[in-house]
Design a protein around this motif. Sequence first.
Motif, PDB file in Angstrom:
ATOM      1  N   THR A 159       0.829  -1.212   0.000  1.00 38.98           N
ATOM      2  CA  THR A 159       0.000   0.000   0.000  1.00 38.98           C
ATOM      3  C   THR A 159       0.861   1.259   0.000  1.00 38.98           C
ATOM      4  O   THR A 159       0.602   2.195   0.735  1.00 38.98           O
ATOM      5  CB  THR A 159      -0.957   0.013   1.207  1.00 38.98           C
ATOM      6  OG1 THR A 159      -0.171   0.014   2.406  1.00 38.98           O
ATOM      7  CG2 THR A 159      -1.895  -1.166   1.190  1.00 38.98           C
ATOM      8  N   ASP A 160       1.870   1.307  -0.854  1.00 35.12           N
ATOM      9  CA  ASP A 160       2.773   2.450  -0.865  1.00 35.12           C
ATOM     10  C   ASP A 160       2.277   3.633  -1.688  1.00 35.12           C
ATOM     11  O   ASP A 160       2.956   4.646  -1.794  1.00 35.12           O
ATOM     12  CB  ASP A 160       4.180   2.032  -1.302  1.00 35.12           C
ATOM     13  CG  ASP A 160       4.235   1.487  -2.716  1.00 35.12           C
ATOM     14  OD1 ASP A 160       3.171   1.208  -3.305  1.00 35.12           O
ATOM     15  OD2 ASP A 160       5.358   1.326  -3.237  1.00 35.12           O
ATOM     16  N   THR A 161       1.094   3.524  -2.263  1.00 28.66           N
ATOM     17  CA  THR A 161       0.450   4.664  -2.926  1.00 28.66           C
ATOM     18  C   THR A 161      -0.987   4.732  -2.437  1.00 28.66           C
ATOM     19  O   THR A 161      -1.547   3.741  -1.944  1.00 28.66           O
ATOM     20  CB  THR A 161       0.442   4.521  -4.469  1.00 28.66           C
ATOM     21  OG1 THR A 161      -0.394   3.412  -4.828  1.00 28.66           O
ATOM     22  CG2 THR A 161       1.849   4.324  -5.025  1.00 28.66           C
ATOM     23  N   LEU A 162      -1.595   5.903  -2.583  1.00 26.59           N
ATOM     24  CA  LEU A 162      -2.994   6.048  -2.204  1.00 26.59           C
ATOM     25  C   LEU A 162      -3.866   5.064  -2.979  1.00 26.59           C
ATOM     26  O   LEU A 162      -4.749   4.421  -2.406  1.00 26.59           O
ATOM     27  CB  LEU A 162      -3.471   7.484  -2.460  1.00 26.59           C
ATOM     28  CG  LEU A 162      -4.966   7.725  -2.237  1.00 26.59           C
ATOM     29  CD1 LEU A 162      -5.358   7.492  -0.783  1.00 26.59           C
ATOM     30  CD2 LEU A 162      -5.355   9.125  -2.703  1.00 26.59           C
ATOM     31  N   ALA A 163      -3.611   4.927  -4.274  1.00 33.23           N
ATOM     32  CA  ALA A 163      -4.418   4.017  -5.096  1.00 33.23           C
ATOM     33  C   ALA A 163      -4.378   2.597  -4.536  1.00 33.23           C
ATOM     34  O   ALA A 163      -5.418   1.951  -4.378  1.00 33.23           O
ATOM     35  CB  ALA A 163      -3.932   4.042  -6.543  1.00 33.23           C
ATOM     36  N   LEU A 164      -3.191   2.111  -4.213  1.00 31.09           N
ATOM     37  CA  LEU A 164      -3.067   0.756  -3.668  1.00 31.09           C
ATOM     38  C   LEU A 164      -3.708   0.645  -2.292  1.00 31.09           C
ATOM     39  O   LEU A 164      -4.375  -0.349  -1.989  1.00 31.09           O
ATOM     40  CB  LEU A 164      -1.600   0.338  -3.615  1.00 31.09           C
ATOM     41  CG  LEU A 164      -0.984   0.000  -4.968  1.00 31.09           C
ATOM     42  CD1 LEU A 164       0.537  -0.020  -4.877  1.00 31.09           C
ATOM     43  CD2 LEU A 164      -1.516  -1.328  -5.479  1.00 31.09           C
TER      44      LEU A 164
END
Length: 191
Positions: free
Chosen positions: A104-109
């Motif tokens: 979850t290293d991006t908002l999308a993920l």
Amino acid sequence: MNAVVPPARDRRQVLYVIVCGSPLAGRVGHLVKLAQRDGWDVCLVATPDGAKFVDAPALARLTGHPVRTSYKQPQDPDVLPPADAMVVCPATVNTVNKWAAGITDTLALGLLVEAQGLGVPIVAVPFTNNAMATHPAFRAALDRLREWGVTVLFGDDVYPLHAPGTGERYLHTFPWQLALDALSAPACPAR
């Protein structure tokens, strides 16, 4: 997975459209307009690389919501309403692999991983070339997402895979409506 059909009530259901780093992301306005025509309140979230391809101000005007690309500060309010459904299109090999691994290293993920836990219907439409599509990790990730209830639309029967470096030649033929059709299908069948 149950079908998600926007109601004709006072509150429109919210569709998050998540775009990843691909030239196809520059044409996501087509998907937004189709979803709005179907009655969805559309919010757009881009991965950091996806943001390089979209016109965020134009999409914010079109949707009435800011285009989000990063996590908010803890003290900041949420600026998007909660999602009733999500479409990841175009989904890249990178995003698919990370998503299936729970990264979850991006908002999308982060939104995708959380949405799965909440039971939010998700349709993923990967867009990649025929060489990257053969990688075993990518194929395993697609299978894993399907096992977890994500509707994955991928393969030559959905959209013909292209040779490396030629994808931009075929962007105008991309079948955007398929993602929305999958959301309104009775059981969101996986392909």
